[in-house]
Design an enzyme around this catalytic site. Structure first.
Site, mmCIF file in Angstrom:
data_model
loop_
_atom_site.group_PDB
_atom_site.id
_atom_site.type_symbol
_atom_site.label_atom_id
_atom_site.label_comp_id
_atom_site.label_asym_id
_atom_site.label_seq_id
_atom_site.Cartn_x
_atom_site.Cartn_y
_atom_site.Cartn_z
ATOM 1 N N ARG A 1 -27.584 4.692 2.651
ATOM 2 C CA ARG A 1 -27.761 3.484 1.840
ATOM 3 C C ARG A 1 -26.450 2.904 1.317
ATOM 4 O O ARG A 1 -26.280 1.686 1.322
ATOM 5 C CB ARG A 1 -28.779 3.684 0.736
ATOM 6 C CG ARG A 1 -28.371 4.577 -0.397
ATOM 7 C CD ARG A 1 -29.569 5.080 -1.116
ATOM 8 N NE ARG A 1 -30.272 6.014 -0.269
ATOM 9 C CZ ARG A 1 -31.596 6.173 -0.287
ATOM 10 N NH1 ARG A 1 -32.338 5.473 -1.080
ATOM 11 N NH2 ARG A 1 -32.151 7.054 0.497
ATOM 12 N N THR A 2 -25.529 3.738 0.893
ATOM 13 C CA THR A 2 -24.294 3.181 0.324
ATOM 14 C C THR A 2 -23.478 2.472 1.417
ATOM 15 O O THR A 2 -22.908 1.412 1.193
ATOM 16 C CB THR A 2 -23.465 4.294 -0.348
ATOM 17 O OG1 THR A 2 -24.307 4.975 -1.276
ATOM 18 C CG2 THR A 2 -22.266 3.743 -1.086
ATOM 19 N N LYS B 1 -10.659 15.495 15.601
ATOM 20 C CA LYS B 1 -9.616 16.001 16.505
ATOM 21 C C LYS B 1 -8.430 16.539 15.725
ATOM 22 O O LYS B 1 -7.375 16.804 16.287
ATOM 23 C CB LYS B 1 -9.171 14.886 17.456
ATOM 24 C CG LYS B 1 -10.308 14.360 18.312
ATOM 25 C CD LYS B 1 -9.854 13.221 19.206
ATOM 26 C CE LYS B 1 -11.032 12.614 19.949
ATOM 27 N NZ LYS B 1 -10.702 11.316 20.533
ATOM 28 N N ARG C 1 -15.659 6.740 1.337
ATOM 29 C CA ARG C 1 -16.399 7.899 0.827
ATOM 30 C C ARG C 1 -15.774 9.156 1.436
ATOM 31 O O ARG C 1 -15.455 9.169 2.630
ATOM 32 C CB ARG C 1 -17.870 7.823 1.210
ATOM 33 C CG ARG C 1 -18.594 9.128 0.920
ATOM 34 C CD ARG C 1 -20.084 9.017 1.065
ATOM 35 N NE ARG C 1 -20.663 8.303 -0.078
ATOM 36 C CZ ARG C 1 -21.949 8.355 -0.387
ATOM 37 N NH1 ARG C 1 -22.794 9.062 0.326
ATOM 38 N NH2 ARG C 1 -22.406 7.681 -1.426
ATOM 39 N N HIS D 1 -18.980 8.267 -8.515
ATOM 40 C CA HIS D 1 -19.661 7.326 -7.615
ATOM 41 C C HIS D 1 -19.808 6.037 -8.439
ATOM 42 O O HIS D 1 -20.897 5.713 -8.916
ATOM 43 C CB HIS D 1 -21.013 7.911 -7.216
ATOM 44 C CG HIS D 1 -21.685 7.218 -6.071
ATOM 45 N ND1 HIS D 1 -21.281 5.987 -5.584
ATOM 46 C CD2 HIS D 1 -22.746 7.585 -5.303
ATOM 47 C CE1 HIS D 1 -22.076 5.643 -4.591
ATOM 48 N NE2 HIS D 1 -22.965 6.600 -4.397
HETATM 49 C C1 NCD Z 1 -25.845 9.736 -3.882
HETATM 50 C C2 NCD Z 1 -24.549 10.231 -3.304
HETATM 51 O O1 NCD Z 1 -24.373 10.260 -2.106
HETATM 52 O O2 NCD Z 1 -23.730 10.579 -4.114
HETATM 53 N N1 NCD Z 1 -26.589 8.877 -3.074
HETATM 54 C C3 NCD Z 1 -26.224 7.608 -2.878
HETATM 55 O O3 NCD Z 1 -25.073 7.248 -2.900
HETATM 56 N N2 NCD Z 1 -27.198 6.735 -2.673
HETATM 57 C C4 NCD Z 1 -26.692 10.777 -4.440
HETATM 58 C C5 NCD Z 1 -26.887 11.997 -3.642
HETATM 59 O O4 NCD Z 1 -26.633 12.047 -2.448
HETATM 60 O O5 NCD Z 1 -27.337 12.977 -4.244
#
Ligand code: NCD
Length: 323
Positions: free
Chosen positions: A58-59, A86, A108, A136
């Protein structure tokens, strides 16, 4: 006037004015999501690199869609398919991306501090899309927007965070953000998942292993994802977790009919939350997803577009709509 942010690395260093500004700027972008034509030309000609060194659905989709709705192009890097496999170092991978001249990097990474490390070494803005157990920030901002919308204001709520707080960057960013706005925070979960030492961030922070105690008087309940690989016997079994910590309708009644339920996703129904609650009127899980687009559009507009804080808002001026 507010200074433009050079990067978005976490909530910890943001002021309440900066947070309120981002939430206000997201408002017209929220309205845009209800419009039949959702695309603007504000960032036409700009490119956003979306570098995910850790799995995400989703992110990643949310940032990519936010960039597209502002008219920007995206360059995608996914760890599974990249040279990292690699043996290339993080900084070499990022410098390679930078050499393709993006105007910003959304990143990320499973290591806490990786976006800050990169930000010190490259010229373009870095937006943290989640780093290890650290922060986050866009999740906390979209949660704040959802609370403000649903409950009329952001200040002063009793907020209960439920589940595996220790490993959660979502919990950490939310504790930073909500405590800046006067929240009284209660952490609840198995003792091994409730970290110590967060009182300095959030004065008056409470911790409890008793869900009934944590829910009574709660205005906002944040249910965290439970990573199933972290539940193992003899410390904890999934059945025991369900029995002691699942948010059920009966337990939600302890908080009252106005309490708001949030979950960052991915949500495991039947483990951390019951379907009746997840799909019920007190849950805002899908609004959180839609609000995520608006928050990320607001951030990309300011960081990548370089718009001054007092510039006219692009979503209010529809002449800027893209064909
Ligand atoms: C979160 C994450 O990845 O930190 N989810 C997200 O970004 N939608 C929460 C999680 O994975 O627990």
């Amino acid at each position: 006037m507010l200074q433009r942010l050079p990067h978005l690395l976490g909530i910890e260093d943001l002021s309440t004015e900066q947070i309120a500004f981002i939430l206000d700027q997201a408002k017209p972008f929220q309205e845009l999501q209800r419009h039949p034509l959702k695309k603007l030309a504000t960032l036409r000609g700009k490119t956003v690199a979306v570098a995910f060194f850790e799995a995400s659905t989703r992110t990643r989709i949310s940032f990519t869609t936010a960039a597209a709705r502002l008219g920007a192009d995206t360059m995608a890097l996914q760890a599974e398919a990249s040279s990292l496999k690699k043996g290339e170092s993080l900084i070499d991978t990022v410098r390679t991306l930078e050499a393709m001249r993006p105007d910003g990097i959304v990143m990320r990474h499973s290591s806490s501090g990786a976006p800050a490390f990169v930000a010190q070494r490259i010229e373009v803005p870095v937006l943290n899309a989640g780093d290890g157990m650290h922060e986050h920030p866009t999740q906390a901002l979209l949660d704040a927007l959802t609370i403000r919308d649903r409950k009329g204001k952001l200040e002063g709520w009793n907020v209960t965070i439920l589940g595996d707080i220790l490993h959660s960057r979502v919990a950490r960013s939310n504790i930073h953000l909500l405590s800046k706005f006067g929240a009284r925070i209660t952490l609840c979960g198995p003792a091994m998942w409730i970290p110590r030492g967060l009182e300095t961030l959030a004065p008056g922070l409470r911790r409890t292993t008793c869900i009934e105690e944590a829910l009574s008087g709660a205005d906002v309940i944040m249910v965290l994802r439970v990573q199933t690989e972290r539940i193992h016997e003899p410390a904890l079994s999934p059945e025991e977790y369900v029995l002691r910590y699942q948010l059920t309708q009966k337990r939600l009644c302890l908080a009252g009919p106005d309490a708001l339920v949030l979950h960052p996703g991915p949500m495991i129904r039947g483990l951390e939350i019951d379907s009746t609650v997840a799909d019920g009127p007190q849950s805002a899980v899908l609004e959180q997803v839609t609000n995520g687009l608006a928050i990320r559009m607001a951030l990309l507009y300011h960081l990548v577009g370089g718009a001054p804080a007092d510039a006219p808002h692009p979503a209010k001026d529809r002449s800027n709509a893209s064909d």
